[in-house]
Structures are given as C-alpha cells and as structure tokens.
Write a protein that holds these residues in place. Structure first.
Motif, mmCIF file in Angstrom:
data_model
loop_
_atom_site.group_PDB
_atom_site.id
_atom_site.type_symbol
_atom_site.label_atom_id
_atom_site.label_comp_id
_atom_site.label_asym_id
_atom_site.label_seq_id
_atom_site.Cartn_x
_atom_site.Cartn_y
_atom_site.Cartn_z
ATOM 1 N N LYS A 1 0.828 -1.202 0.000
ATOM 2 C CA LYS A 1 0.000 0.000 0.000
ATOM 3 C C LYS A 1 0.863 1.254 0.000
ATOM 4 C CE LYS A 1 -3.962 2.256 0.677
ATOM 5 N NZ LYS A 1 -5.103 2.239 -0.253
ATOM 6 N N ALA A 2 1.908 1.249 0.827
ATOM 7 C CA ALA A 2 2.846 2.358 0.927
ATOM 8 C C ALA A 2 4.183 1.781 1.378
ATOM 9 C CB ALA A 2 2.335 3.419 1.901
ATOM 10 N N GLU A 3 5.154 2.650 1.650
ATOM 11 C CA GLU A 3 6.484 2.159 2.016
ATOM 12 C C GLU A 3 6.444 1.214 3.198
ATOM 13 O OE1 GLU A 3 8.973 5.516 2.672
ATOM 14 O OE2 GLU A 3 9.494 5.737 0.550
ATOM 15 N N LYS A 4 5.645 1.539 4.195
ATOM 16 C CA LYS A 4 5.569 0.726 5.411
ATOM 17 C C LYS A 4 4.141 0.287 5.699
ATOM 18 C CE LYS A 4 9.682 2.546 7.764
ATOM 19 N NZ LYS A 4 10.267 3.185 6.576
ATOM 20 N N GLN A 5 3.383 0.055 4.643
ATOM 21 C CA GLN A 5 2.000 -0.378 4.793
ATOM 22 C C GLN A 5 1.663 -1.449 3.762
ATOM 23 O OE1 GLN A 5 -0.470 3.126 4.422
ATOM 24 N NE2 GLN A 5 -0.535 3.421 6.639
ATOM 25 N N ILE A 6 0.806 -2.374 4.180
ATOM 26 C CA ILE A 6 0.249 -3.354 3.259
ATOM 27 C C ILE A 6 -1.272 -3.275 3.334
ATOM 28 C CG2 ILE A 6 2.179 -4.973 3.285
ATOM 29 C CD1 ILE A 6 0.653 -6.595 5.403
ATOM 30 N N ALA A 7 -1.926 -3.713 2.277
ATOM 31 C CA ALA A 7 -3.385 -3.743 2.231
ATOM 32 C C ALA A 7 -3.849 -5.185 2.109
ATOM 33 C CB ALA A 7 -3.899 -2.918 1.053
ATOM 34 N N VAL A 8 -4.989 -5.494 2.729
ATOM 35 C CA VAL A 8 -5.587 -6.832 2.658
ATOM 36 C C VAL A 8 -7.019 -6.680 2.171
ATOM 37 C CG1 VAL A 8 -6.145 -8.950 3.891
ATOM 38 C CG2 VAL A 8 -4.162 -7.590 4.603
ATOM 39 N N THR A 9 -7.359 -7.374 1.093
ATOM 40 C CA THR A 9 -8.713 -7.286 0.560
ATOM 41 C C THR A 9 -9.687 -8.075 1.426
ATOM 42 O OG1 THR A 9 -8.451 -9.226 -0.868
ATOM 43 C CG2 THR A 9 -7.805 -7.088 -1.774
ATOM 44 N N ASN B 1 11.120 -0.782 4.595
ATOM 45 C CA ASN B 1 10.059 -0.589 3.614
ATOM 46 C C ASN B 1 9.671 -1.923 2.975
ATOM 47 O OD1 ASN B 1 10.219 2.177 4.069
ATOM 48 N ND2 ASN B 1 11.720 2.477 2.426
ATOM 49 N N VAL B 2 8.432 -2.009 2.537
ATOM 50 C CA VAL B 2 7.946 -3.225 1.885
ATOM 51 C C VAL B 2 8.600 -3.343 0.512
ATOM 52 C CG1 VAL B 2 5.926 -4.426 0.988
ATOM 53 C CG2 VAL B 2 5.752 -3.094 3.107
ATOM 54 N N SER B 3 9.342 -4.423 0.293
ATOM 55 C CA SER B 3 9.994 -4.621 -1.003
ATOM 56 C C SER B 3 9.245 -5.631 -1.864
ATOM 57 C CB SER B 3 11.447 -5.059 -0.818
ATOM 58 O OG SER B 3 11.517 -6.274 -0.081
ATOM 59 N N THR B 4 8.810 -6.748 -1.273
ATOM 60 C CA THR B 4 8.049 -7.748 -2.030
ATOM 61 C C THR B 4 6.928 -8.315 -1.172
ATOM 62 O OG1 THR B 4 9.522 -9.557 -1.359
ATOM 63 C CG2 THR B 4 10.039 -8.418 -3.431
ATOM 64 N N VAL B 5 5.861 -8.737 -1.844
ATOM 65 C CA VAL B 5 4.737 -9.412 -1.195
ATOM 66 C C VAL B 5 4.468 -10.698 -1.961
ATOM 67 C CG1 VAL B 5 2.301 -9.300 -0.568
ATOM 68 C CG2 VAL B 5 3.718 -7.239 -0.419
ATOM 69 N N ASP B 6 4.510 -11.834 -1.265
ATOM 70 C CA ASP B 6 4.332 -13.138 -1.905
ATOM 71 C C ASP B 6 3.060 -13.799 -1.381
ATOM 72 O OD1 ASP B 6 4.506 -15.579 -3.097
ATOM 73 O OD2 ASP B 6 6.339 -16.225 -2.074
ATOM 74 N N ASN B 7 2.003 -13.794 -2.214
ATOM 75 C CA ASN B 7 0.741 -14.431 -1.836
ATOM 76 C C ASN B 7 0.721 -15.926 -2.123
ATOM 77 O OD1 ASN B 7 -1.495 -12.303 -1.022
ATOM 78 N ND2 ASN B 7 -0.295 -11.346 -2.650
ATOM 79 N N SER B 8 1.744 -16.443 -2.808
ATOM 80 C CA SER B 8 1.730 -17.850 -3.212
ATOM 81 C C SER B 8 1.959 -18.802 -2.042
ATOM 82 C CB SER B 8 2.797 -18.101 -4.279
ATOM 83 O OG SER B 8 4.105 -17.967 -3.741
ATOM 84 N N VAL B 9 2.379 -18.283 -0.887
ATOM 85 C CA VAL B 9 2.654 -19.158 0.261
ATOM 86 C C VAL B 9 1.376 -19.582 0.974
ATOM 87 C CG1 VAL B 9 4.915 -18.116 0.611
ATOM 88 C CG2 VAL B 9 2.943 -17.195 1.834
ATOM 89 N N ARG B 10 0.263 -18.980 0.628
ATOM 90 C CA ARG B 10 -0.996 -19.292 1.300
ATOM 91 C C ARG B 10 -1.472 -20.692 0.954
ATOM 92 N NH1 ARG B 10 -5.385 -15.284 -0.530
ATOM 93 N NH2 ARG B 10 -3.837 -13.871 0.330
ATOM 94 N N LYS B 11 -2.210 -21.299 1.861
ATOM 95 C CA LYS B 11 -2.852 -22.588 1.611
ATOM 96 C C LYS B 11 -4.302 -22.316 1.251
ATOM 97 C CE LYS B 11 -3.885 -27.047 3.820
ATOM 98 N NZ LYS B 11 -5.325 -27.028 3.550
ATOM 99 N N LEU B 12 -4.757 -22.898 0.160
ATOM 100 C CA LEU B 12 -6.119 -22.677 -0.301
ATOM 101 C C LEU B 12 -7.055 -23.740 0.254
ATOM 102 C CD1 LEU B 12 -5.457 -21.803 -4.045
ATOM 103 C CD2 LEU B 12 -5.798 -20.228 -2.135
ATOM 104 N N ALA B 13 -8.238 -23.300 0.654
ATOM 105 C CA ALA B 13 -9.270 -24.246 1.067
ATOM 106 C C ALA B 13 -9.808 -24.962 -0.164
ATOM 107 C CB ALA B 13 -10.398 -23.514 1.787
#
Length: 276
Positions: free
Chosen positions: A52-60, A171-183
């Motif tokens: 979302k920003a340098e030190k922020q993330i967003a979650v839908t 600061n946030v450099s990368t976000v990896d959503n692939s580590v999640r386990k899907l139901a």
C-alpha cells in the motif's frame, strides 16, 4: 451427550438462556463439522495482500476456514482495517501475515445484570497476526493486529495469507501471496482409490506402498498430491487433472514424478484414480 441434539419447541414452553444457546450451538457445531469433514482449511476467496505504501500493506476482503472449521470472514463494510502498518518492525527481514478467528462481545445495546455488564451480540471479527517480529506486541491498530516472534504455525490454527519482505529501511519490497494454503474439497482417503498409470486404457498399478504415503486433495487451483514423509518420493509436485465421467475417476498428468528409488518416469506420466 451421546447423540446430536437440537431444541424442540412447543406452545406454552418456558424457555431459559440454555435453550437459546443450545439452538445456536446446534447450527454452529454442524457447520464446523461440515467444514472440517468435507473441506481442507485455508483461504476460500479474497484476502489478497499487496503493498500500500512504504511501510503499509493492504488486505482485501474475503473468507478463510481454520482447522476447527470456523469461518473467518471479512465483509465489505467490516470495521477491520484494510491497511496494516508495519512501521517499527525489524529491518531487512521477512514477516508472515496471517489471520485468525475471533469473537468480540458487542451491543447494539448492553445491560447490567447482577452488577455485570451483558452484551446482546457477539461479533465474529477476525484478527491479523504478524509473525517474524523481534518482540511480541498485542492489540495494535485498535486491537486488530498482533505481532509475534518466530514462524507462523502450519497446523491451521492461523491461516497464512502472505510473506512480506522488508528492506534495509523497513520498507515493503516484495509481497508473496503464493505461500498461502487454499481451502478446497477433500477427496476420500487414498485407500479408497485404485491408483496406477494409464496405458492403452488399462490401469497399471503404482509400485506397492506409494499410495498410503500420499495425502490427496482438491484445491480451487489444481489437484495436488503431497508427500507427508521423506524419500524415496518428491515432497511436492505439480500436475494436471481431467475428469473421466465414464469411470467416475480422474486422469492425472504428473511431470517427472519419481516413483521409487529405481524407477523415474521420463517426461509426462499419466495416472488414473478410480473409486473402488
């Protein structure tokens, strides 16, 4: 209680608090039993993490299920923040963003009973938990975010959403959503299937002992077979799956899957699962 029971109402019946609690418990317990028995825990939909920003993330907004079968839901108008502040975390590190089930006693109004405050509603509002911090901090951002040390549990007590890499400035450099386990939907136990390679329409059995070592389940993205013990098999591998209505089974195409210490399939091997 040896059987599943639900309240039975009739005219002129005198009802007490226990009757209403039992009514809710009946429906809630059956729903959790359904989720545990027929579904793998994990993310159902949404809950995507982004920078979302340098030190922020967003979650839908979205939904997940934990290992107890409890629904973890963030509705579109939920008071849960859609932005998480990461300021103050250790520099040059990787953190894990998870979500947990939580109940909060709330009103629309509250009453005093015997000198004790009672609430007329219980809100099922999830909570974000960040793993990988240097010190534990609870109830940040209006009580909606915890920070814990160490790695996130992998047993379904929390549902992992993403790994976030912080650089030398925090600061946030990368976000990896692939580590999640899907139901997803559970398949029956491997012992309820015949498993083998499909050659000229015939089922050639897989080497003895391999089936019992695999956990087989369906996720929204793909059918996966994951090894729960070590060699002589690969820990994880990707595959394609297509339904076979005439046999009430599936054709699975595995890529270079090692079957045993002395047998390796060249290229693509076909596997067929048939219900016994």
């Amino acid at each position: 209680m040896t059987d599943i029971q639900r309240p039975n109402y009739f005219t002129s019946q005198f009802l007490v608090q226990e009757d209403f609690n039992d009514e809710q418990a009946y429906h809630r317990d059956l729903r959790k039993r359904h989720n545990r028995s027929l579904h793998e825990w994990g993310v159902v939909e949404g809950l995507e993490v982004s920078r979302k920003a340098e030190k922020q993330i967003a979650v839908t907004r979205g939904m997940a299920i934990d290992n107890e079968g409890r629904d973890i839901i963030i509705l579109s108008d939920s008071p849960l923040p859609d932005t998480i502040n990461l300021d103050g975390l250790e520099l040059n590190t990787t953190i894990e963003i998870t979500i947990i089930y939580r109940e909060i006693p709330e009103n629309p109004y509250q009453v005093e009973v015997g000198g004790e405050t009672k609430f007329t509603r219980t809100s099922e509002r999830p909570k974000f938990v960040i793993y990988g911090g240097t010190t534990r901090q609870d109830n940040l951002q209006d009580g909606n975010v915890d920070i814990k040390t160490g790695n996130a549990p992998t047993d379904g007590t929390v549902v992992r959403l993403a790994q976030v890499r912080l650089d030398n400035n925090g600061n946030v450099s990368t976000v990896d959503n692939s580590v999640r386990k899907l139901a997803g939907a559970k398949l029956p136990s491997p012992r309820q299937f015949l498993v083998g390679t499909a050659q000229n329409g015939e089922l050639i059995p897989v080497p003895a002992g391999t089936v019992d070592d695999w956990v087989i389940f369906v996720s929204p993205r793909e059918l996966e077979v994951r090894k729960v013990t070590g060699d002589p098999f690969l820990q994880d591998f990707k595959m394609e799956v297509s339904a076979q209505p005439e046999t009430n089974g599936w054709i699975i195409r595995c890529y270079s899957q090692k079957l045993s210490t002395d047998q390796v399939t060249p290229g693509i091997a076909n596997y067929m699962l048939l219900r016994k």
